[in-house]
Structures are given as structure tokens and as C-alpha cells.
Motif scaffolding. Structure first.
Motif, mmCIF file in Angstrom:
data_model
loop_
_atom_site.group_PDB
_atom_site.id
_atom_site.type_symbol
_atom_site.label_atom_id
_atom_site.label_comp_id
_atom_site.label_asym_id
_atom_site.label_seq_id
_atom_site.Cartn_x
_atom_site.Cartn_y
_atom_site.Cartn_z
ATOM 1 N N SER A 210 -9.495 0.730 -13.612
ATOM 2 C CA SER A 210 -9.845 -0.429 -12.792
ATOM 3 C C SER A 210 -8.627 -1.240 -12.357
ATOM 4 O O SER A 210 -8.694 -1.992 -11.386
ATOM 5 C CB SER A 210 -10.804 -1.344 -13.570
ATOM 6 O OG SER A 210 -10.189 -1.773 -14.794
ATOM 7 N N LEU A 211 -7.506 -1.094 -13.071
ATOM 8 C CA LEU A 211 -6.302 -1.872 -12.753
ATOM 9 C C LEU A 211 -5.216 -1.043 -12.078
ATOM 10 O O LEU A 211 -4.196 -1.594 -11.654
ATOM 11 C CB LEU A 211 -5.733 -2.485 -14.044
ATOM 12 C CG LEU A 211 -6.614 -3.492 -14.782
ATOM 13 C CD1 LEU A 211 -5.922 -3.952 -16.062
ATOM 14 C CD2 LEU A 211 -6.938 -4.687 -13.889
ATOM 15 N N MET A 212 -5.425 0.258 -11.973
ATOM 16 C CA MET A 212 -4.353 1.134 -11.510
ATOM 17 C C MET A 212 -3.914 0.816 -10.080
ATOM 18 O O MET A 212 -2.718 0.723 -9.789
ATOM 19 C CB MET A 212 -4.782 2.603 -11.617
ATOM 20 C CG MET A 212 -3.637 3.573 -11.322
ATOM 21 S SD MET A 212 -4.070 5.293 -11.652
ATOM 22 C CE MET A 212 -4.145 5.299 -13.445
ATOM 23 N N GLU A 213 -4.883 0.630 -9.170
ATOM 24 C CA GLU A 213 -4.525 0.364 -7.773
ATOM 25 C C GLU A 213 -3.728 -0.930 -7.657
ATOM 26 O O GLU A 213 -2.735 -1.012 -6.919
ATOM 27 C CB GLU A 213 -5.776 0.305 -6.900
ATOM 28 C CG GLU A 213 -5.448 0.160 -5.423
ATOM 29 C CD GLU A 213 -6.681 0.179 -4.537
ATOM 30 O OE1 GLU A 213 -6.518 0.047 -3.304
ATOM 31 O OE2 GLU A 213 -7.812 0.320 -5.066
ATOM 32 N N PHE A 217 -0.040 -0.789 -6.177
ATOM 33 C CA PHE A 217 0.086 -1.307 -4.812
ATOM 34 C C PHE A 217 0.089 -2.836 -4.725
ATOM 35 O O PHE A 217 0.339 -3.394 -3.659
ATOM 36 C CB PHE A 217 -1.035 -0.745 -3.932
ATOM 37 C CG PHE A 217 -1.034 0.751 -3.839
ATOM 38 C CD1 PHE A 217 0.112 1.440 -3.466
ATOM 39 C CD2 PHE A 217 -2.175 1.483 -4.133
ATOM 40 C CE1 PHE A 217 0.126 2.813 -3.383
ATOM 41 C CE2 PHE A 217 -2.174 2.869 -4.056
ATOM 42 C CZ PHE A 217 -1.017 3.530 -3.683
ATOM 43 N N GLY A 218 -0.218 -3.525 -5.825
ATOM 44 C CA GLY A 218 -0.285 -4.976 -5.800
ATOM 45 C C GLY A 218 -1.619 -5.491 -5.299
ATOM 46 O O GLY A 218 -2.484 -4.720 -4.884
ATOM 47 N N HIS A 219 -1.810 -6.814 -5.369
ATOM 48 C CA HIS A 219 -3.058 -7.397 -4.851
ATOM 49 C C HIS A 219 -2.796 -8.808 -4.323
ATOM 50 O O HIS A 219 -1.789 -9.451 -4.648
ATOM 51 C CB HIS A 219 -4.153 -7.419 -5.919
ATOM 52 C CG HIS A 219 -3.853 -8.321 -7.097
ATOM 53 N ND1 HIS A 219 -3.580 -7.831 -8.344
ATOM 54 C CD2 HIS A 219 -3.776 -9.676 -7.202
ATOM 55 C CE1 HIS A 219 -3.366 -8.835 -9.175
ATOM 56 N NE2 HIS A 219 -3.476 -9.971 -8.508
ATOM 57 N N GLU A 220 -3.711 -9.280 -3.481
ATOM 58 C CA GLU A 220 -3.662 -10.639 -2.951
ATOM 59 C C GLU A 220 -4.417 -11.581 -3.886
ATOM 60 O O GLU A 220 -5.294 -11.158 -4.655
ATOM 61 C CB GLU A 220 -4.283 -10.682 -1.552
ATOM 62 C CG GLU A 220 -3.565 -9.829 -0.511
ATOM 63 C CD GLU A 220 -2.167 -10.337 -0.202
ATOM 64 O OE1 GLU A 220 -1.882 -11.535 -0.455
ATOM 65 O OE2 GLU A 220 -1.352 -9.541 0.291
ATOM 66 N N LYS A 221 -4.087 -12.844 -3.815
ATOM 67 C CA LYS A 221 -4.814 -13.845 -4.596
ATOM 68 C C LYS A 221 -6.292 -13.816 -4.208
ATOM 69 O O LYS A 221 -6.646 -13.792 -3.027
ATOM 70 C CB LYS A 221 -4.218 -15.229 -4.310
ATOM 71 C CG LYS A 221 -4.875 -16.356 -5.096
ATOM 72 C CD LYS A 221 -4.215 -17.688 -4.791
ATOM 73 C CE LYS A 221 -4.923 -18.809 -5.562
ATOM 74 N NZ LYS A 221 -4.295 -20.135 -5.305
ATOM 75 N N ARG A 230 -1.051 -13.934 -6.199
ATOM 76 C CA ARG A 230 -0.632 -12.682 -5.560
ATOM 77 C C ARG A 230 0.253 -11.883 -6.521
ATOM 78 O O ARG A 230 1.076 -12.442 -7.230
ATOM 79 C CB ARG A 230 0.133 -13.018 -4.280
ATOM 80 C CG ARG A 230 0.535 -11.810 -3.466
ATOM 81 C CD ARG A 230 1.127 -12.259 -2.131
ATOM 82 N NE ARG A 230 1.670 -11.114 -1.405
ATOM 83 C CZ ARG A 230 2.911 -11.058 -0.944
ATOM 84 N NH1 ARG A 230 3.740 -12.066 -1.140
ATOM 85 N NH2 ARG A 230 3.318 -10.006 -0.289
ATOM 86 N N LYS A 231 0.083 -10.559 -6.517
ATOM 87 C CA LYS A 231 0.867 -9.690 -7.391
ATOM 88 C C LYS A 231 1.592 -8.640 -6.551
ATOM 89 O O LYS A 231 0.986 -7.994 -5.701
ATOM 90 C CB LYS A 231 -0.036 -8.978 -8.411
ATOM 91 C CG LYS A 231 0.679 -7.973 -9.310
ATOM 92 C CD LYS A 231 -0.311 -7.265 -10.224
ATOM 93 C CE LYS A 231 0.329 -6.152 -11.023
ATOM 94 N NZ LYS A 231 1.326 -6.626 -11.995
ATOM 95 N N ILE A 232 2.888 -8.482 -6.802
ATOM 96 C CA ILE A 232 3.674 -7.447 -6.138
ATOM 97 C C ILE A 232 3.507 -6.140 -6.897
ATOM 98 O O ILE A 232 3.693 -6.089 -8.124
ATOM 99 C CB ILE A 232 5.180 -7.827 -6.097
ATOM 100 C CG1 ILE A 232 5.373 -9.136 -5.335
ATOM 101 C CG2 ILE A 232 5.997 -6.709 -5.454
ATOM 102 C CD1 ILE A 232 4.967 -9.104 -3.896
ATOM 103 N N GLY A 233 3.150 -5.062 -6.199
ATOM 104 C CA GLY A 233 2.932 -3.768 -6.838
ATOM 105 C C GLY A 233 4.233 -3.018 -7.090
ATOM 106 O O GLY A 233 5.313 -3.396 -6.608
ATOM 107 N N LEU A 234 4.119 -1.946 -7.865
ATOM 108 C CA LEU A 234 5.304 -1.190 -8.272
ATOM 109 C C LEU A 234 5.982 -0.500 -7.090
ATOM 110 O O LEU A 234 7.205 -0.333 -7.095
ATOM 111 C CB LEU A 234 4.911 -0.172 -9.340
ATOM 112 C CG LEU A 234 4.384 -0.781 -10.652
ATOM 113 C CD1 LEU A 234 4.023 0.314 -11.640
ATOM 114 C CD2 LEU A 234 5.395 -1.735 -11.262
#
Length: 412
Positions: A210-213, A217-221, A230-234
Motif C-alpha cells: 500500500s505504501l510502495m507507490e 514516486f512520492g505523493h501530494e499532500k 507532500r513527499k518526494i519519491g525515491l
């Protein structure tokens, strides 16, 4: 375009003729064709002619079969690209051949379109390799000391690492757990033009589905419950650098589709976003899984496999590189002398003998753990047998006994 020197090897003249006809009627650059009737004749031709670029060779042949000829030809000239021809019922031969250095395989009867496709890929790959200056690899001191390279098998891996550091292709590292896959990935990164960029490693097996994407790739708030910022992906962290996807066989099907798109288009969309982000991160993947079987069972995408498998590296298990045991032990002893503030000069001959009879299911990682444990227990200037786990000693004795029973006289 230079002439492509191609050697066709088969004991059936009809099959050789069929392959020659396909090549001569193709749109490939000019092909100069040589023929051999068996593996030994092929080996002799390669020794006489250092200009052979490609070998297309059957497995089942008299005198020397294709698998043995493959290893001997690669020993003479590792730059030759070899394509193996095998019967559909003997696909295990194809897997063995690829692990031994074959570039690809063809099934009988030979499909002309697939043969031409493989040859085009060979020519492209040869173009990449020819851009590399072929000399002794030069690693920075830190990695050179960590990457023990004593045995012939590991020298081949070491040289391939150097070559891969000079190009930007996707790499798939294959080998059992504990064989040093992440170290190899890091070595490729450190010896590439990307070494000043980030090396970002992720273990795909350790991240909940559930957290892999979001991790990759990161996610928006507000993209999902709990996404309060907001999170910056790998992939973004690894821009201009390298992303190492360990245990790639563990990623779920929907993530396989998204990863394939990144490899194809160099773009991705964070979770909860509508904007595309470009990335030039180099992807190095690793697995201990049999991806070919996963493709058959529809749990791993074939198109993703071929995208990842541009330049594969197979890392041998420690039981197949026992000549490296002493050098590996010396490296770990030096490492833990520094960490523990001790002065241990090495390992006792009895310990080395036990280590060489043990099968090392945990590979290099297990060996390091054993040396680290011994440092805590050992009170003498050498690591002695009393600091080695009794269970390991017993298993080594059982293996030695089994070997002596299977091969009587071999220990004399």
C-alpha cells in the motif's frame, strides 16, 4: 558499417544453411559468415580468428557440445556475443547458457524474425561495449578494497562492473541472498559519470504494497489518509544518480506497469498529482527470484523483464568461489580489527579448512556474521576453531564426509 564476422556452429548442414540464408537476406550490415560442424571446430576457429564478432551455436553436437564450447570461447575472447540454439524441450540448456555468458537463445525451428531481432540487439550492445576503453578496471580505493576479486568467476564480474560504469544502460543483478548484489550496484554507480549524484537503494520486499507507490514516486499532500504533507519519491531523489531496486521480483503487478512506463518514457506521476515529473535516474535492479518462471506464471511482466535485463550480471554463490574465502576473511578481519580495536592477524588453518567444506547458504553475509561473532569471543591473535559455531563445524564435517563418499579417492 563494418562487416559483421559471424560464426554458425551446428553439426547439421541444413540448419547452418537456413541460418545463413536468413542473415544474407536480412537488412543487417554486411555479414561475413564462417561455419563449424561442432564445438571443437568452433573453438579452433575462434583461436585462429580474433575478429569474430558473433557466434550462433547449437547445444547438441558431437565432440564438444554447445555449452562447453560457450565457456571455452568466452575464455578465449569474452567480447564475442554468443546466441545459443536449443530445442523447445531443453529450455534449461538456454538458462544455463545465459548464466554462462550467452547473450540470448533461439528455439528450433529458427524463427527468422527473432534471429534478426536478436542480431540487431547484439550489434547495438556491441556498439556500447566498443565505446568502453578495454583496460584494467580502476576503482576508487574504498570500493576496490571492499570488492574482493580473487577467483576467475569474480574477475569476470569485476571487469563487467567496470564496463557498466562507462555506459548508462539498465542493469539486472541476479544472485542468491548475501552474494553482494547491493555492493555491485554501488560499485557500478561509483565508477560512472553519476558518482556525484545520489545512490538511492530500496528493498522492494520490505515496503508494504500500500505504501510502495508513494515511496518510489512520492505523493501530494492529501493524496490519501495520513498524507499530511507532500513527499518526494525515491525516483526524484535519485535524479542524476542511480536508483537501486533490490528484490525487484517482489513488486506487485500494478507497480510493474508504472515502473515499465518510467523506464520507457523517463516520466512518472506522484500519487494524487496530475503533473508529470521527468527523471534521468539510472535503474539498477536485483533479484534472487527466478523471473523466467514468474513470467510463465504471469506474476512478472515479460516486457518489464526485457527492459531491466539489458545487461545482466550473475553473481555466483560463495560455495562456487571457495578460492575467495581466504581473501574475504582477511578483509573482514581487517574491518573488525578497526571496529573492535583488536589486533587479530587472520584465521587459523583449521578454520579455513572448515570454511572450505561448508556450503554457505547465507553466502558472503553469513561469512561476515561468523567473523564478527568470532571477534567477540576470540582471545588469541588468530581466529581459532573454538570461536566458530559448533553447528557450522558439524555441517562442514558432514559435507566433507558426503564428498568423500560421493568421490572416493578424491581427498587422497
Amino acid at each position: 558499417n563494418k562487416t559483421i564476422n559471424t560464426l554458425i556452429v551446428d553439426d547439421e548442414p541444413e540448419l547452418r544453411k537456413a541460418v545463413i540464408t536468413i542473415l544474407e537476406n536480412s537488412e543487417l550490415p554486411e555479414v561475413n559468415i564462417l561455419e563449424a560442424g561442432d564445438g571443437q571446430e568452433a573453438i579452433d576457429l575462434v583461436q585462429e580468428n580474433q575478429n569474430i564478432d558473433f557466434v550462433i551455436m547449437d547445444v547438441k553436437m558431437p565432440r564438444v557440445d554447445g555449452l562447453e564450447a560457450l565457456e571455452r570461447i568466452k575464455a578465449i575472447n569474452p567480447k564475442i556475443f554468443i546466441v545459443i540454439i536449443t530445442a523447445h524441450s531443453n529450455l534449461q540448456d538456454a538458462i544455463t547458457a545465459i548464466k554462462s555468458g550467452a547473450y540470448d537463445y533461439l528455439e528450433k525451428p529458427v524463427d527468422s524474425n527473432k534471429l534478426i531481432q536478436i542480431m540487431k540487439k547484439c550489434i547495438d550492445a556491441q556498439g556500447i561495449i566498443n565505446k568502453v576503453v578495454i583496460n584494467n578496471p580502476i576503482f576508487d580505493d574504498d570500493l576496490d578494497s571492499k570488492f574482493v576479486k580473487g577467483s576467475e568467476k569474480m574477475k569476470g564480474v569485476y571487469n563487467l562492473i567496470y564496463k557498466l560504469g562507462q555506459v548508462d544502460t539498465t542493469v539486472l543483478i541476479r544472485g542468491d541472498n548475501g552474494t553482494g548484489k547491493e555492493l555491485v550496484a554501488h560499485a557500478i554507480h561509483q565508477n560512472s559519470s553519476r558518482k556525484h549524484g545520489e545512490f538511492v537503494a530500496i528493498n522492494c520486499a520490505a515496503i508494504p504494497e500500500s505504501l510502495m507507490e508513494s515511496e518510489i514516486f512520492g505523493h501530494e499532500k492529501g493524496a490519501f489518509t495520513g498524507a499530511d504533507k507532500r513527499k518526494i519519491g525515491l525516483f526524484q531523489h535519485a535524479n542524476n544518480g542511480t536508483i537501486f531496486l533490490d528484490e525487484i521480483g517482489e513488486i506487485p503487478p500494478e507497480m510493474q506497469v508504472k515502473l515499465l512506463r518510467v523506464l520507457q518514457e523517463k516520466k512518472f506521476v506522484p500519487v494524487g498529482s496530475h503533473r508529470e515529473i521527468e527523471t534521468n535516474a539510472r535503474v539498477i535492479a536485483a533479484t534472487n527470484r527466478n523471473l523466467e518462471q514468474m513470467i510463465e506464471s504471469k506474476t512478472f511482466r515479460e516486457d518489464l523483464f526485457y527492459r531491466l535485463n539489458v545487461m545482466p550480471i550473475f553473481l555466483p554463490p560463495l560455495k562456487e568461489r571457495l578460492d575467495d574465502i581466504y581473501e574475504l576473511c582477511t578483509f573482514f578481519v581487517n574491518k573488525y580489527n578497526v571496529e573492535h580495536g583488536k589486533i587479530i592477524s587472520g584465521i587459523h588453518a583449521d578454520v579455513l579448512s572448515v570454511f572450505k567444506n561448508y556450503t554457505w547458504p547465507g553466502n558472503i553475509r553469513e561469512l561476515e556474521n561468523i567473523i564478527q561473532r568470532a571477534f567477540i569471543l576470540e582471545e588469541s591473535p588468530l581466529i581459532t576453531i573454538k570461536s566458530i559455531p559448533e553447528q557450522l563445524i558439524q555441517k562442514a564435517k558432514e559435507q566433507e564426509l558426503k564428498f568423500s563418499q560421493d568421490f572416493p579417492g578424491a581427498m587422497d
